[in-house]
Design a protein around this motif. Sequence first.
Motif, PDB file in Angstrom:
ATOM      1  N   TYR A  19       4.856   7.801   7.583  1.00  0.00           N
ATOM      2  CA  TYR A  19       5.808   8.469   8.186  1.00  0.00           C
ATOM      3  C   TYR A  19       7.060   8.562   7.113  1.00  0.00           C
ATOM      4  CZ  TYR A  19      10.365   8.296  11.220  1.00  0.00           C
ATOM      5  OH  TYR A  19      11.448   8.734  11.710  1.00  0.00           O
ATOM      6  N   HIS A  20       7.886   9.781   6.989  1.00  0.00           N
ATOM      7  CA  HIS A  20       8.244  10.094   5.725  1.00  0.00           C
ATOM      8  C   HIS A  20       9.626   9.075   5.550  1.00  0.00           C
ATOM      9  CE1 HIS A  20      10.220  12.330   9.184  1.00  0.00           C
ATOM     10  NE2 HIS A  20      11.195  12.457   8.431  1.00  0.00           N
ATOM     11  N   VAL A  21      10.118   8.328   6.522  1.00  0.00           N
ATOM     12  CA  VAL A  21      11.161   7.585   6.256  1.00  0.00           C
ATOM     13  C   VAL A  21      10.913   6.530   5.311  1.00  0.00           C
ATOM     14  CG1 VAL A  21      12.951   6.197   7.118  1.00  0.00           C
ATOM     15  CG2 VAL A  21      12.135   8.219   8.435  1.00  0.00           C
ATOM     16  N   TYR A  22       9.714   5.968   5.348  1.00  0.00           N
ATOM     17  CA  TYR A  22       9.149   4.939   4.479  1.00  0.00           C
ATOM     18  C   TYR A  22       9.243   5.375   2.692  1.00  0.00           C
ATOM     19  CZ  TYR A  22       6.141   3.805   8.644  1.00  0.00           C
ATOM     20  OH  TYR A  22       5.886   3.474   9.759  1.00  0.00           O
ATOM     21  N   HIS A  23       8.925   6.716   2.582  1.00  0.00           N
ATOM     22  CA  HIS A  23       8.887   6.898   1.114  1.00  0.00           C
ATOM     23  C   HIS A  23      10.224   7.107   0.666  1.00  0.00           C
ATOM     24  CE1 HIS A  23       8.845  10.129  -2.069  1.00  0.00           C
ATOM     25  NE2 HIS A  23       7.754   9.249  -2.346  1.00  0.00           N
ATOM     26  N   ALA A  24      11.020   7.693   1.563  1.00  0.00           N
ATOM     27  CA  ALA A  24      12.495   8.041   1.279  1.00  0.00           C
ATOM     28  C   ALA A  24      13.221   6.644   1.203  1.00  0.00           C
ATOM     29  CB  ALA A  24      13.346   8.808   2.285  1.00  0.00           C
ATOM     30  N   ALA A  25      12.994   5.713   1.732  1.00  0.00           N
ATOM     31  CA  ALA A  25      13.591   4.229   1.756  1.00  0.00           C
ATOM     32  C   ALA A  25      13.252   3.657   0.754  1.00  0.00           C
ATOM     33  CB  ALA A  25      13.099   3.449   2.927  1.00  0.00           C
ATOM     34  N   ALA A  26      11.888   3.646  -0.111  1.00  0.00           N
ATOM     35  CA  ALA A  26      11.366   3.050  -1.060  1.00  0.00           C
ATOM     36  C   ALA A  26      12.455   3.781  -2.517  1.00  0.00           C
ATOM     37  CB  ALA A  26       9.981   3.374  -1.285  1.00  0.00           C
ATOM     38  N   VAL A  27      12.287   5.000  -2.493  1.00  0.00           N
ATOM     39  CA  VAL A  27      12.900   5.829  -3.492  1.00  0.00           C
ATOM     40  C   VAL A  27      14.436   5.465  -3.715  1.00  0.00           C
ATOM     41  CG1 VAL A  27      13.501   8.197  -4.267  1.00  0.00           C
ATOM     42  CG2 VAL A  27      11.188   7.611  -3.508  1.00  0.00           C
ATOM     43  N   MET A  28      15.260   5.578  -2.581  1.00  0.00           N
ATOM     44  CA  MET A  28      16.503   5.403  -2.422  1.00  0.00           C
ATOM     45  C   MET A  28      16.742   3.633  -2.733  1.00  0.00           C
ATOM     46  SD  MET A  28      17.804   8.243  -2.610  1.00  0.00           S
ATOM     47  CE  MET A  28      19.432   7.799  -2.266  1.00  0.00           C
ATOM     48  N   ALA A  29      15.841   2.924  -2.399  1.00  0.00           N
ATOM     49  CA  ALA A  29      16.035   1.431  -2.836  1.00  0.00           C
ATOM     50  C   ALA A  29      15.860   1.450  -4.327  1.00  0.00           C
ATOM     51  CB  ALA A  29      15.126   0.750  -1.946  1.00  0.00           C
ATOM     52  N   GLY A  30      15.317   2.155  -5.226  1.00  0.00           N
ATOM     53  CA  GLY A  30      14.987   2.128  -6.557  1.00  0.00           C
ATOM     54  C   GLY A  30      13.899   1.380  -6.869  1.00  0.00           C
ATOM     55  N   ALA A  31      12.840   1.499  -5.747  1.00  0.00           N
ATOM     56  CA  ALA A  31      11.523   0.783  -5.837  1.00  0.00           C
ATOM     57  C   ALA A  31      10.251   1.858  -6.082  1.00  0.00           C
ATOM     58  CB  ALA A  31      11.096  -0.046  -4.564  1.00  0.00           C
ATOM     59  N   GLU A  32       9.377   1.607  -6.659  1.00  0.00           N
ATOM     60  CA  GLU A  32       8.405   2.588  -6.721  1.00  0.00           C
ATOM     61  C   GLU A  32       7.409   2.637  -5.387  1.00  0.00           C
ATOM     62  OE1 GLU A  32       3.828   2.922  -9.174  1.00  0.00           O
ATOM     63  OE2 GLU A  32       5.247   1.434  -9.910  1.00  0.00           O
ATOM     64  N   PRO A  33       7.570   3.619  -4.775  1.00  0.00           N
ATOM     65  CA  PRO A  33       6.468   3.744  -3.557  1.00  0.00           C
ATOM     66  C   PRO A  33       5.160   3.871  -4.027  1.00  0.00           C
ATOM     67  CG  PRO A  33       7.805   5.861  -4.173  1.00  0.00           C
ATOM     68  CD  PRO A  33       8.208   5.195  -5.153  1.00  0.00           C
ATOM     69  N   VAL A  34       4.438   2.684  -3.568  1.00  0.00           N
ATOM     70  CA  VAL A  34       2.887   2.783  -3.909  1.00  0.00           C
ATOM     71  C   VAL A  34       2.110   3.306  -2.773  1.00  0.00           C
ATOM     72  CG1 VAL A  34       0.991   1.231  -4.623  1.00  0.00           C
ATOM     73  CG2 VAL A  34       3.358   1.185  -5.614  1.00  0.00           C
ATOM     74  N   PHE A  35       1.344   4.620  -2.640  1.00  0.00           N
ATOM     75  CA  PHE A  35       0.661   4.986  -1.574  1.00  0.00           C
ATOM     76  C   PHE A  35      -0.711   4.270  -1.709  1.00  0.00           C
ATOM     77  CE2 PHE A  35       3.306   8.806  -2.754  1.00  0.00           C
ATOM     78  CZ  PHE A  35       3.838   8.798  -1.447  1.00  0.00           C
ATOM     79  N   LEU A  36      -0.930   3.935  -0.490  1.00  0.00           N
ATOM     80  CA  LEU A  36      -2.603   3.084  -0.068  1.00  0.00           C
ATOM     81  C   LEU A  36      -2.939   3.824   0.749  1.00  0.00           C
ATOM     82  CD1 LEU A  36      -1.104  -0.604   0.490  1.00  0.00           C
ATOM     83  CD2 LEU A  36      -1.706   0.460  -1.943  1.00  0.00           C
ATOM     84  N   ASN A  37      -4.063   4.570   0.266  1.00  0.00           N
ATOM     85  CA  ASN A  37      -5.042   5.573   1.199  1.00  0.00           C
ATOM     86  C   ASN A  37      -5.427   4.985   2.460  1.00  0.00           C
ATOM     87  OD1 ASN A  37      -4.138   7.417  -0.510  1.00  0.00           O
ATOM     88  ND2 ASN A  37      -6.142   7.707  -1.628  1.00  0.00           N
ATOM     89  N   ALA A  38      -5.518   5.489   3.589  1.00  0.00           N
ATOM     90  CA  ALA A  38      -5.791   4.988   4.896  1.00  0.00           C
ATOM     91  C   ALA A  38      -6.492   5.899   5.344  1.00  0.00           C
ATOM     92  CB  ALA A  38      -4.583   4.827   5.798  1.00  0.00           C
ATOM     93  N   THR A  39      -8.097   5.965   5.153  1.00  0.00           N
ATOM     94  CA  THR A  39      -8.958   6.910   5.527  1.00  0.00           C
ATOM     95  C   THR A  39     -10.030   6.423   6.587  1.00  0.00           C
ATOM     96  OG1 THR A  39     -10.646   5.950   3.813  1.00  0.00           O
ATOM     97  CG2 THR A  39      -8.887   7.675   3.017  1.00  0.00           C
ATOM     98  N   LEU A  40     -10.802   7.354   7.107  1.00  0.00           N
ATOM     99  CA  LEU A  40     -11.645   7.158   7.852  1.00  0.00           C
ATOM    100  C   LEU A  40     -12.505   5.791   7.980  1.00  0.00           C
ATOM    101  CD1 LEU A  40     -13.086   8.090  10.985  1.00  0.00           C
ATOM    102  CD2 LEU A  40     -14.515   9.776   9.263  1.00  0.00           C
ATOM    103  N   GLU A  41     -12.892   5.799   6.431  1.00  0.00           N
ATOM    104  CA  GLU A  41     -13.847   4.402   6.168  1.00  0.00           C
ATOM    105  C   GLU A  41     -13.326   3.405   6.523  1.00  0.00           C
ATOM    106  OE1 GLU A  41     -15.102   8.352   4.889  1.00  0.00           O
ATOM    107  OE2 GLU A  41     -13.195   7.246   4.331  1.00  0.00           O
ATOM    108  N   ASN A  42     -11.877   3.225   6.291  1.00  0.00           N
ATOM    109  CA  ASN A  42     -11.283   1.626   6.612  1.00  0.00           C
ATOM    110  C   ASN A  42     -10.275   1.680   8.010  1.00  0.00           C
ATOM    111  OD1 ASN A  42      -9.055   3.295   5.759  1.00  0.00           O
ATOM    112  ND2 ASN A  42      -9.044   2.152   3.694  1.00  0.00           N
ATOM    113  N   ASN A  43     -11.058   2.602   8.856  1.00  0.00           N
ATOM    114  CA  ASN A  43     -10.170   2.523  10.397  1.00  0.00           C
ATOM    115  C   ASN A  43      -8.778   3.130   9.921  1.00  0.00           C
ATOM    116  OD1 ASN A  43      -9.625   2.272  13.047  1.00  0.00           O
ATOM    117  ND2 ASN A  43      -9.017   0.082  12.723  1.00  0.00           N
ATOM    118  N   PHE A  44      -8.400   3.876   9.119  1.00  0.00           N
ATOM    119  CA  PHE A  44      -7.177   4.481   8.863  1.00  0.00           C
ATOM    120  C   PHE A  44      -6.089   3.558   8.385  1.00  0.00           C
ATOM    121  CE2 PHE A  44      -9.129   7.920  11.106  1.00  0.00           C
ATOM    122  CZ  PHE A  44      -9.349   8.749  10.090  1.00  0.00           C
ATOM    123  N   PHE A  45      -6.499   2.378   7.745  1.00  0.00           N
ATOM    124  CA  PHE A  45      -5.454   1.246   7.275  1.00  0.00           C
ATOM    125  C   PHE A  45      -5.868   0.855   5.993  1.00  0.00           C
ATOM    126  CE2 PHE A  45      -4.994   0.529  11.976  1.00  0.00           C
ATOM    127  CZ  PHE A  45      -3.570   0.464  12.061  1.00  0.00           C
TER     128      PHE A  45
END
Length: 396
Positions: free
Chosen positions: A132-158
Amino acid sequence: MNPDLSGLRNSPFVALRTLLDPLEPVKGLKPLALTIGEPQNQPPQFMKDVLQTTDNLYGKYPPVDGTPELREAITGWLNRRYNLKEGMIDPSRHITPVNGTKEALYMLAQIVTNRQGKSGQKPAILIPNPYYHVYHAAAVMAGAEPVFLNATLENNFFPDLETLDEELLERTEAFYLCSPSNPQGTVAGRAYLEKALQLARKHDFMLIMDECYAEIYDKDQPEGILQVLQDLGGDLSNVMAFHSLSKRSSAAGLRSGFIVGEEVTTKTLINLRNFAGAASPLPVCAASAALWNDDSHVIENRKLYQTNIDIAERHLGNRFDFYRPPGGFFLWLNVGNGVEATKKLWTEAAVRVLPGEYLSGTTADGINPGFEYIRVALVFDPDMMDEALSRMANCL
């Protein structure tokens, strides 16, 4: 001095308009937009009645923490929905009503992030990818590094929690986790939630549970983080969970939701919102309380989405890696190239969908887990969904 906004991406819907607005939809077909998770069925009439009978209260400043009646109604719903023991949730200590969960999801990151980092390292906020795009904006504006964790079919999309690096976890300030997930509609099981909670407490970060789709499900009622917490003794430490009336009650325009979680962060958030938050008007608080106190309209709402999933399965069930989403009301379809399929559907079928690439970040290895996908919102009445999904099947 200007803040560094270089890491802030455009909204996926801004990107979509840039992609499709220059293109003409096919002539002779009514354009249909399946892009936004905005329920098109009406909220129950009693909500409108309450707004009307309390409209004299619009002249009063509302309290930022809502009304006692609203907090009691929310607590009652949580106890019913998650079969919680009486007293685990204190409406005066653990509940924060909010003027829509989007604002609060953003604001919470500003509270829980130590900009200096736990040990002088840059703080990190973990984000499932797609997200959800708000998560990314919240991290950037909090001065944190947004770290993307891929959620794919192989792991039930988590995200795969077993492979997270210890150094990363040590500088993590928060982990946004959505279940049922948006856009994929899968549900985190008990073992997964317990593991996420264990990591949050071991490394002292906030587990931010976005459970706004918890009442929209196909067959099995999704388990929630509060059930896990209750079975572990009822301690709410390191958890803030979000719920909303937008999906549950088809009341997106009411802008009403809440957060439930540990007391210290709850009080801090209320204090911040006294300065920077918009309180819900008193008629909205009254209408929200009425909605949380009623479960019958939610059952009817859920039946509509189950019918739409039936229609989708009939049209698309043998293609595009189709599966019945256990929760939520989106289809996450593998069409090979989401952007190209989106353009084709608009120009040849007058159906507007959202490329999965626009909901995902490209990781350091050059992978965008949404590249092959489109997201389709099943939010219209069954007749319109039948028309839209028929066009999509024929076009693709």
